[in-house]
Design a protein around this motif. Structure first.
Motif, PDB file in Angstrom:
ATOM      1  N   LEU A   2      46.205  19.184  26.144  1.00  0.00           N
ATOM      2  CA  LEU A   2      45.399  18.573  25.025  1.00  0.00           C
ATOM      3  C   LEU A   2      43.833  19.025  25.645  1.00  0.00           C
ATOM      4  O   LEU A   2      43.012  19.304  24.879  1.00  0.00           O
ATOM      5  CB  LEU A   2      45.404  17.139  24.872  1.00  0.00           C
ATOM      6  CG  LEU A   2      46.597  16.673  23.576  1.00  0.00           C
ATOM      7  CD1 LEU A   2      46.465  15.172  23.683  1.00  0.00           C
ATOM      8  CD2 LEU A   2      45.977  17.342  22.396  1.00  0.00           C
ATOM      9  N   ASN A   3      43.844  18.549  26.883  1.00  0.00           N
ATOM     10  CA  ASN A   3      42.343  18.764  27.480  1.00  0.00           C
ATOM     11  C   ASN A   3      42.037  20.373  27.336  1.00  0.00           C
ATOM     12  O   ASN A   3      40.842  20.710  27.331  1.00  0.00           O
ATOM     13  CB  ASN A   3      42.467  18.653  29.075  1.00  0.00           C
ATOM     14  CG  ASN A   3      42.522  17.001  29.176  1.00  0.00           C
ATOM     15  OD1 ASN A   3      41.930  16.318  28.339  1.00  0.00           O
ATOM     16  ND2 ASN A   3      43.029  16.685  30.499  1.00  0.00           N
ATOM     17  N   ARG A   6      41.169  21.114  24.008  1.00  0.00           N
ATOM     18  CA  ARG A   6      39.736  20.459  23.794  1.00  0.00           C
ATOM     19  C   ARG A   6      38.680  21.313  24.342  1.00  0.00           C
ATOM     20  O   ARG A   6      37.662  21.588  23.936  1.00  0.00           O
ATOM     21  CB  ARG A   6      39.823  18.927  24.409  1.00  0.00           C
ATOM     22  CG  ARG A   6      38.695  18.232  24.124  1.00  0.00           C
ATOM     23  CD  ARG A   6      38.999  16.724  24.522  1.00  0.00           C
ATOM     24  NE  ARG A   6      37.910  15.810  24.566  1.00  0.00           N
ATOM     25  CZ  ARG A   6      36.931  15.560  25.391  1.00  0.00           C
ATOM     26  NH1 ARG A   6      36.893  16.546  26.705  1.00  0.00           N
ATOM     27  NH2 ARG A   6      35.900  15.130  25.190  1.00  0.00           N
ATOM     28  N   LYS A   7      38.837  21.953  25.407  1.00  0.00           N
ATOM     29  CA  LYS A   7      38.151  22.694  26.010  1.00  0.00           C
ATOM     30  C   LYS A   7      37.678  24.173  25.155  1.00  0.00           C
ATOM     31  O   LYS A   7      36.708  24.571  24.958  1.00  0.00           O
ATOM     32  CB  LYS A   7      38.763  23.477  27.571  1.00  0.00           C
ATOM     33  CG  LYS A   7      37.845  24.556  28.063  1.00  0.00           C
ATOM     34  CD  LYS A   7      38.816  25.316  28.987  1.00  0.00           C
ATOM     35  CE  LYS A   7      39.685  26.347  28.335  1.00  0.00           C
ATOM     36  NZ  LYS A   7      38.875  27.595  27.785  1.00  0.00           N
ATOM     37  N   PHE A   9      37.957  24.168  22.146  1.00  0.00           N
ATOM     38  CA  PHE A   9      37.339  23.950  20.899  1.00  0.00           C
ATOM     39  C   PHE A   9      35.748  23.643  21.307  1.00  0.00           C
ATOM     40  O   PHE A   9      34.809  24.009  20.546  1.00  0.00           O
ATOM     41  CB  PHE A   9      37.587  22.642  20.172  1.00  0.00           C
ATOM     42  CG  PHE A   9      39.092  22.787  19.185  1.00  0.00           C
ATOM     43  CD1 PHE A   9      38.772  23.607  18.134  1.00  0.00           C
ATOM     44  CD2 PHE A   9      40.276  22.362  19.649  1.00  0.00           C
ATOM     45  CE1 PHE A   9      40.037  24.155  17.232  1.00  0.00           C
ATOM     46  CE2 PHE A   9      41.220  22.774  18.948  1.00  0.00           C
ATOM     47  CZ  PHE A   9      41.325  23.405  17.680  1.00  0.00           C
ATOM     48  N   ILE A  10      35.464  23.142  22.306  1.00  0.00           N
ATOM     49  CA  ILE A  10      33.954  22.789  23.009  1.00  0.00           C
ATOM     50  C   ILE A  10      33.536  24.264  23.141  1.00  0.00           C
ATOM     51  O   ILE A  10      32.251  24.704  22.612  1.00  0.00           O
ATOM     52  CB  ILE A  10      34.029  22.031  24.185  1.00  0.00           C
ATOM     53  CG1 ILE A  10      34.527  20.684  23.817  1.00  0.00           C
ATOM     54  CG2 ILE A  10      32.691  21.973  24.584  1.00  0.00           C
ATOM     55  CD1 ILE A  10      34.647  19.925  25.174  1.00  0.00           C
ATOM     56  N   LYS A  13      32.881  25.781  19.861  1.00  0.00           N
ATOM     57  CA  LYS A  13      31.927  24.815  18.993  1.00  0.00           C
ATOM     58  C   LYS A  13      30.584  25.448  18.339  1.00  0.00           C
ATOM     59  O   LYS A  13      30.551  25.550  17.133  1.00  0.00           O
ATOM     60  CB  LYS A  13      31.583  23.628  19.788  1.00  0.00           C
ATOM     61  CG  LYS A  13      31.026  22.379  18.879  1.00  0.00           C
ATOM     62  CD  LYS A  13      30.697  21.166  19.750  1.00  0.00           C
ATOM     63  CE  LYS A  13      29.567  21.461  20.596  1.00  0.00           C
ATOM     64  NZ  LYS A  13      29.123  20.072  21.247  1.00  0.00           N
TER      65      LYS A  13
ATOM     66  N   LYS B  97      31.646  17.495  29.334  1.00  0.00           N
ATOM     67  CA  LYS B  97      32.724  16.903  28.475  1.00  0.00           C
ATOM     68  C   LYS B  97      33.947  17.857  28.575  1.00  0.00           C
ATOM     69  O   LYS B  97      35.269  17.393  28.237  1.00  0.00           O
ATOM     70  CB  LYS B  97      32.234  17.185  27.012  1.00  0.00           C
ATOM     71  CG  LYS B  97      31.322  16.074  26.346  1.00  0.00           C
ATOM     72  CD  LYS B  97      31.108  16.306  25.085  1.00  0.00           C
ATOM     73  CE  LYS B  97      30.049  15.391  24.512  1.00  0.00           C
ATOM     74  NZ  LYS B  97      29.496  16.110  23.127  1.00  0.00           N
ATOM     75  N   MET B  98      33.875  19.142  28.950  1.00  0.00           N
ATOM     76  CA  MET B  98      34.992  19.857  29.052  1.00  0.00           C
ATOM     77  C   MET B  98      35.711  19.652  30.448  1.00  0.00           C
ATOM     78  O   MET B  98      37.002  19.505  30.439  1.00  0.00           O
ATOM     79  CB  MET B  98      34.545  21.422  29.151  1.00  0.00           C
ATOM     80  CG  MET B  98      35.230  22.573  28.751  1.00  0.00           C
ATOM     81  SD  MET B  98      34.452  24.049  28.967  1.00  0.00           S
ATOM     82  CE  MET B  98      34.271  24.627  27.448  1.00  0.00           C
TER      83      MET B  98
END
Lengths: 208, 288
Positions: A2-3, A6-7, A9-10, A13, B97-98
């Motif tokens: 998941l991380n 998430r990475k 998507f960041i 972004k 955040k990453m």
């Protein structure tokens, strides 16, 4: 996992507009002219977004950064494959949505009736392409990946017509429940899984 | 206890070889990894971190085997390198955040404190940071997840002298906790003169020595004297010797023997790490 998603998507972004731009441009190009536009818009948008995501990684030498984090290389590859599934589904569904909207607002476009196969078909084609593309991405250098992106772009242009013909053939001959089609889909899923294992082995052995 | 145990690590490239290196890094101390450029320091560190697969040999970090327990190891170590690969288009805040969710012991307050101390704005994009600022950011990340071992590869090479001093003080602070350890690769040996407890010297892919810094300074000596003191037997006593028209300056690895040999006829000085590195790397006779 998941991380890592998430990475991604960041990282994407600030360039999410690129995905929207791909969708808009391919819709404008294919919808008015092509009977198989629902497939082509989905496939092109998905693949362009996937290769844009990998290019961001390549440009920032992302693998050198990722291997300093507490994650295994296998997980890094797994997340990228998961990302490619998400990108293909979102792109194909977006294309489907746009076509539903276009056919209801502009009936003159005279688009064929949409079926579930118009989602599964393009998504399977994108996954088949990703199955070849991702192991190359994990084994090649920065320069190699740029070349591969170019090669795949040309390949996609060349495959546009055969893809349209194949999808039309399915629709016209009402082959949606043909067992061969399901065998092809299972074959693509198997190819995708095998591709993941190959990419994981290649990336685990890669020196950074 | 050793935080790093390297045994017979070998990696062969067409240009050079890291040859059967065995090295222990002790817990609670700062170990400096020195050597001229291109002798294998970074390759050794990359092999420790699993970025390069060795041809043979083994690496144990914090009692865990690499690469089998890589994830557990990386939870407990911090990595600072002069090649910091972050997403250039993202801000420091986005990068944090990453990175933060990957660490079980991430301390947000500590991270913010370091950003403030290093004068790094969270809104600043990575592409706007100088090399030194990127190292500061990497250090803030490394120090914010309770790393027990810092692995630093040439961290000071792009830094101005003010921050270099500041960073060395920070590392000294980190060492207040006796559980923490640092391995610090550099060719700027003055940094290690200040803070290192142990020095490991790599030359031409081989480990020359790994000793306590104080022992090293007691054992080695710089001998300066007139050329007439030299003959071929005496020249062989030197690890490296630099001869001029009026005299010589050389490094010996047995101060006591040199004192006995030269008595009051030559001057014996305490060498710097740079002297040790220079004469060992050059070897033999150097004519100036």
């Amino acid at each position: 996992m998941l991380n890592l998603l998430r990475k991604d998507f960041i990282a994407l972004k600030s360039s999410l507009w690129m995905g929207l731009m791909f969708l808009t441009v391919f819709s404008a190009v294919f919808i008015p002219k092509h009977s198989s536009s629902v497939h082509l818009v989905g496939i092109y948008t998905a693949f362009a977004t996937l290769s844009h995501a990998t290019m961001i990684d390549v440009k920032n030498q992302n693998h050198n950064f990722l291997v300093t984090l507490p994650i295994s290389r296998k997980n890094i590859v797994q997340a990228k494959y998961m990302m490619s599934i998400i990108i293909s589904l979102v792109s194909v569904l977006a294309s489907y949505g746009i076509h539903m909207f276009a056919t209801s607002v502009f009936p003159v476009l005279n688009k064929p009736e949409l079926t579930v196969m118009d989602i599964i078909g393009p998504a399977a084609i994108v996954l088949a392409l990703a199955s070849i593309y991702l192991p190359l991405f994990y084994s090649l250098s920065k320069k190699g990946t740029s070349i591969i992106n170019g090669v795949f772009f040309i390949l996609l242009l060349a495959l546009a017509q055969p893809t349209a013909m194949f999808m039309n053939m399915i629709n016209e001959n009402r082959l949606h429940s043909d067992p061969t089609l399901y065998l092809i889909l299972i074959g693509i899923i198997l190819l995708f899984i095998v591709s993941y294992y190959i990419a994981a082995v290649l990336f685990t052995k890669k020196e950074l | 206890m050793n935080v790093i145990e390297i045994r017979n690590l070998t990696k062969t490239y067409p240009e050079f070889t890291v040859d059967q290196v065995s090295l222990d890094v002790k817990q609670g101390y700062i170990t400096g990894l020195i050597g001229p450029n291109g002798v294998g320091k970074s390759t050794l560190i990359k092999m420790m971190l699993g970025m390069i697969r060795p041809d043979s040999g083994s690496v144990k970090i914090l009692g865990c085997k690499m690469p089998a327990q890589e994830v557990d190891i990386k939870q407990r170590i911090g990595i600072v390198s002069d090649d910091c690969f972050y997403y250039e288009h993202l801000t420091i805040r986005d990068m944090k955040k990453m990175i933060a969710p990957f660490y079980k012991k991430w301390d947000e307050q500590k991270f913010n404190r370091y950003l403030e101390q290093f004068e790094l704005s969270p809104k600043k994009k990575i592409e706007q940071l100088s090399k030194g600022m990127k190292v500061k950011f990497a250090l803030a990340v490394a120090l914010s997840h309770e790393a027990e071992l810092l692995i630093m590869d040439e961290p000071t090479s792009g830094l101005d002298p003010v921050f270099r001093r500041e960073m060395l003080d920070l590392l000294a602070d980190m060492m207040q906790n006796e559980r923490n350890s640092i391995i610090f690769s550099t060719h700027i040996t003055t940094d290690l003169d200040r803070i290192a407890d142990y020095i490991a010297f790599i030359n031409r892919g081989k480990l020359v020595f790994n000793e306590a810094k104080d022992t090293l300074f007691e054992r080695y000596a710089i001998v300066k004297g007139d050329s007439e003191l030299l003959d071929s037997d005496i020249r062989n006593k030197f690890i490296g010797i630099r001869e001029t028209t009026v005299g010589f300056e050389g490094l010996v690895d047995n101060r006591q023997e040199a004192e006995d040999l030269f008595g009051n006829y030559a001057l014996l000085d305490k060498p710097t790490l740079e002297d040790i590195m220079y004469f060992t790397a050059k070897g033999g006779r150097i004519h100036a």
